[in-house]
Design an enzyme around this catalytic site. Structure first.
Site, mmCIF file in Angstrom:
data_model
loop_
_atom_site.group_PDB
_atom_site.id
_atom_site.type_symbol
_atom_site.label_atom_id
_atom_site.label_comp_id
_atom_site.label_asym_id
_atom_site.label_seq_id
_atom_site.Cartn_x
_atom_site.Cartn_y
_atom_site.Cartn_z
ATOM 1 N NE ARG A 223 -72.930 38.167 -13.486
ATOM 2 C CZ ARG A 223 -74.465 37.892 -12.797
ATOM 3 N NH1 ARG A 223 -75.216 38.581 -13.187
ATOM 4 N NH2 ARG A 223 -74.386 37.017 -12.035
ATOM 5 C CG HIS A 271 -77.293 42.948 -10.463
ATOM 6 N ND1 HIS A 271 -75.708 42.557 -10.751
ATOM 7 C CD2 HIS A 271 -78.052 41.986 -10.447
ATOM 8 C CE1 HIS A 271 -75.984 41.375 -10.985
ATOM 9 N NE2 HIS A 271 -77.015 40.859 -10.655
HETATM 10 P P1 NDP Z 1 -77.591 28.536 -17.164
HETATM 11 O O1 NDP Z 1 -76.340 28.069 -16.654
HETATM 12 O O2 NDP Z 1 -78.858 27.688 -16.696
HETATM 13 O O3 NDP Z 1 -77.761 28.796 -18.696
HETATM 14 C C1 NDP Z 1 -76.568 29.450 -19.386
HETATM 15 C C2 NDP Z 1 -76.993 29.516 -20.958
HETATM 16 O O4 NDP Z 1 -76.095 30.179 -21.737
HETATM 17 C C3 NDP Z 1 -77.012 27.923 -21.379
HETATM 18 O O5 NDP Z 1 -78.099 28.056 -22.420
HETATM 19 C C4 NDP Z 1 -75.670 27.991 -21.974
HETATM 20 O O6 NDP Z 1 -75.676 27.090 -23.100
HETATM 21 C C5 NDP Z 1 -75.499 29.198 -22.631
HETATM 22 N N1 NDP Z 1 -74.167 29.521 -22.905
HETATM 23 C C6 NDP Z 1 -72.998 29.575 -22.197
HETATM 24 N N2 NDP Z 1 -71.992 29.940 -22.465
HETATM 25 C C7 NDP Z 1 -72.218 30.036 -23.880
HETATM 26 C C8 NDP Z 1 -71.475 30.167 -25.321
HETATM 27 N N3 NDP Z 1 -70.244 30.360 -25.224
HETATM 28 N N4 NDP Z 1 -72.060 30.207 -26.296
HETATM 29 C C9 NDP Z 1 -73.565 30.208 -26.313
HETATM 30 N N5 NDP Z 1 -74.333 29.882 -25.330
HETATM 31 C C10 NDP Z 1 -73.694 29.942 -24.265
HETATM 32 O O7 NDP Z 1 -77.742 30.071 -16.514
HETATM 33 P P2 NDP Z 1 -79.152 30.782 -15.809
HETATM 34 O O8 NDP Z 1 -80.187 30.578 -17.365
HETATM 35 O O9 NDP Z 1 -79.624 30.323 -14.741
HETATM 36 O O10 NDP Z 1 -78.262 32.315 -15.799
HETATM 37 C C11 NDP Z 1 -77.828 32.938 -16.875
HETATM 38 C C12 NDP Z 1 -77.334 34.261 -16.297
HETATM 39 O O11 NDP Z 1 -77.907 35.237 -15.940
HETATM 40 C C13 NDP Z 1 -76.155 34.054 -15.077
HETATM 41 O O12 NDP Z 1 -74.917 33.260 -15.245
HETATM 42 C C14 NDP Z 1 -76.320 35.342 -14.518
HETATM 43 O O13 NDP Z 1 -75.058 35.906 -15.285
HETATM 44 C C15 NDP Z 1 -77.232 36.103 -15.165
HETATM 45 N N6 NDP Z 1 -78.316 36.496 -13.911
HETATM 46 C C16 NDP Z 1 -78.493 38.022 -13.826
HETATM 47 C C17 NDP Z 1 -79.537 38.227 -12.785
HETATM 48 C C18 NDP Z 1 -79.921 39.479 -12.661
HETATM 49 O O14 NDP Z 1 -80.732 39.799 -11.762
HETATM 50 N N7 NDP Z 1 -79.643 40.462 -13.687
HETATM 51 C C19 NDP Z 1 -80.034 37.254 -11.639
HETATM 52 C C20 NDP Z 1 -79.751 35.764 -12.121
HETATM 53 C C21 NDP Z 1 -78.696 35.591 -13.178
HETATM 54 P P3 NDP Z 1 -75.756 25.283 -23.000
HETATM 55 O O15 NDP Z 1 -77.443 25.371 -22.580
HETATM 56 O O16 NDP Z 1 -75.570 24.804 -24.213
HETATM 57 O O17 NDP Z 1 -74.899 24.738 -21.909
HETATM 58 C C1 OXD Z 2 -77.246 36.184 -9.815
HETATM 59 C C2 OXD Z 2 -77.449 37.473 -9.916
HETATM 60 O O1 OXD Z 2 -76.300 35.707 -10.563
HETATM 61 O O2 OXD Z 2 -78.235 38.176 -8.913
HETATM 62 O O3 OXD Z 2 -77.934 35.680 -9.046
HETATM 63 O O4 OXD Z 2 -77.108 38.219 -10.813
#
Ligand code: NDP
Ligand code: OXD
Length: 308
Positions: A223, A271
């Site tokens: 993000r 994106h």
């Molecule tokens: P998940 O919820 O599976 O994973 C999030 C990860 O971030 C977890 O490992 C979590 O830690 C970690 N995390 C969250 N907060 C913190 C923090 N404060 N400090 C350290 N680590 C942290 O999400 P996804 O992997 O499915 O997706 C990740 C992100 O990718 C989405 O939230 C979205 O913003 C982005 N995205 C972007 C897309 C694009 O096209 N550009 C498409 C889809 C998603 P823990 O495991 O310990 O909970």
């Molecule tokens: C999602 C994205 O969060 O597309 O799925 O960014």
């Protein structure tokens, strides 16, 4: 028969056939509709573009199922009292792995030098091996873990970082403030796959860029708000950051006058790193509704307090 409201009108034609097939495969008879009286709705399929933003009248609704993985645009909605499930879709994950690996290899191999070479410079400098270029994966969730494993399979030494401790075979995983400093210190490539939350906003600021190795490459498909834009531009100017490939931004579409567009060492992708795919995600949704109807716990539940 449960009523399932598809609340993302722009995506209806794309999703409808896949959802019908997925419900049939799950053995679940549902009434899949685009409109219904709120008090008749059992499940809502939601996207951030959905006009539906007031969930108050949906008193019977058992869950809101997001088509997006990132839920920062709905998680703070005060009218949402129903369970919220985010998207974890094999097709989305596959796309993200391809984007991350592709952009990591572009920088690792120094491809730009050869693709754009108007002076026809014969520079026989060979790139290092992947095993010589450590990668820090910030975020080890569904997407970060898959990307870390794909890079590891190519021999990149990957270090993962997340909020809580993790064990992933072949990938040392760190957490917490000290873990972040350690993960950043040695990395040649830093990938951010973190959600946008109060804790992750501006995580990569001037101090964090200064902790990184000089000449580091940043890939951000997570993000936009995770990066302090001004600090990144300053780090690019000083050479601390060699290149940033960014897929997500604080404001999207990225305004035409934003300095990222014109910067020679910033690559903007709009994106498109990964998209939820109807053919695979429809089954994820159908399965969660089946679970709801069977009284089983939902999967991919969002923790409102955590924000993801
Ligand atoms: P998940 O919820 O599976 O994973 C999030 C990860 O971030 C977890 O490992 C979590 O830690 C970690 N995390 C969250 N907060 C913190 C923090 N404060 N400090 C350290 N680590 C942290 O999400 P996804 O992997 O499915 O997706 C990740 C992100 O990718 C989405 O939230 C979205 O913003 C982005 N995205 C972007 C897309 C694009 O096209 N550009 C498409 C889809 C998603 P823990 O495991 O310990 O909970
Ligand atoms: C999602 C994205 O969060 O597309 O799925 O960014």
């Amino acid at each position: 028969m449960p009523t399932v409201l598809f609340a993302a009108p722009a995506l209806w034609d794309e999703y409808r056939p896949s959802l019908i097939a997925a419900f049939a495969r799950t053995g679940l008879a549902v009434d899949l509709v685009q409109e219904a009286a709120p008090e008749a709705v059992d499940y809502i399929i939601y996207a951030p573009s959905a006009p539906l933003q007031d969930f108050t009248p949906y008193r019977r609704c058992k869950a809101v199922l997001s088509l997006w993985a990132g839920v920062e645009r709905i998680v703070g909605n005060a009218t949402l009292t129903q369970p919220l499930c985010r998207m974890v879709d094999p097709g989305l994950t596959e796309g993200m792995v391809e984007w991350v690996v592709g952009h990591a290899l572009r920088h690792h191999l120094g491809m730009d030098r050869h693709i754009v070479n108007p002076e026809r410079v014969w520079d026989p400098t060979c790139p290092p091996l992947a095993r010589e270029r450590p990668v820090a994966m910030l975020g080890m969730g569904a997407l970060g873990t898959a990307c870390a494993q794909a890079l590891r399979a190519l021999n990149f030494p990957v270090t993962g970082w997340s909020r809580t401790a993790k064990a992933v075979e072949g990938i040392p995983c760190l957490h917490g403030e000290a873990g972040l400093a350690e993960a950043l210190a040695g990395a040649g490539i830093v990938v951010t796959l973190l959600p946008k939350t109060a804790e992750t906003e501006n995580l990569l600021d001037a101090a964090r860029f200064a902790q990184m190795k000089r000449g580091v490459v940043i890939l951000n498909p997570g993000r936009g708000a995770i990066i302090d834009d001004a600090a990144l531009l300053a780090a690019l100017e000083s050479g601390q950051v060699a290149h940033a490939t960014l897929d997500v931004f604080r404001v999207e579409p990225l305004p035409k006058d934003h300095p990222f567009w014109a910067h020679p060492r910033v690559t903007v992708t709009p994106h498109i790193a990964a998209d939820t795919r109807p053919s695979s995600s429809a089954f994820v949704i159908a399965e969660n509704i089946r679970r709801g109807e069977a009284g089983e716990p939902f999967v991919n539940l969002v923790d409102r307090l955590r924000g993801y």
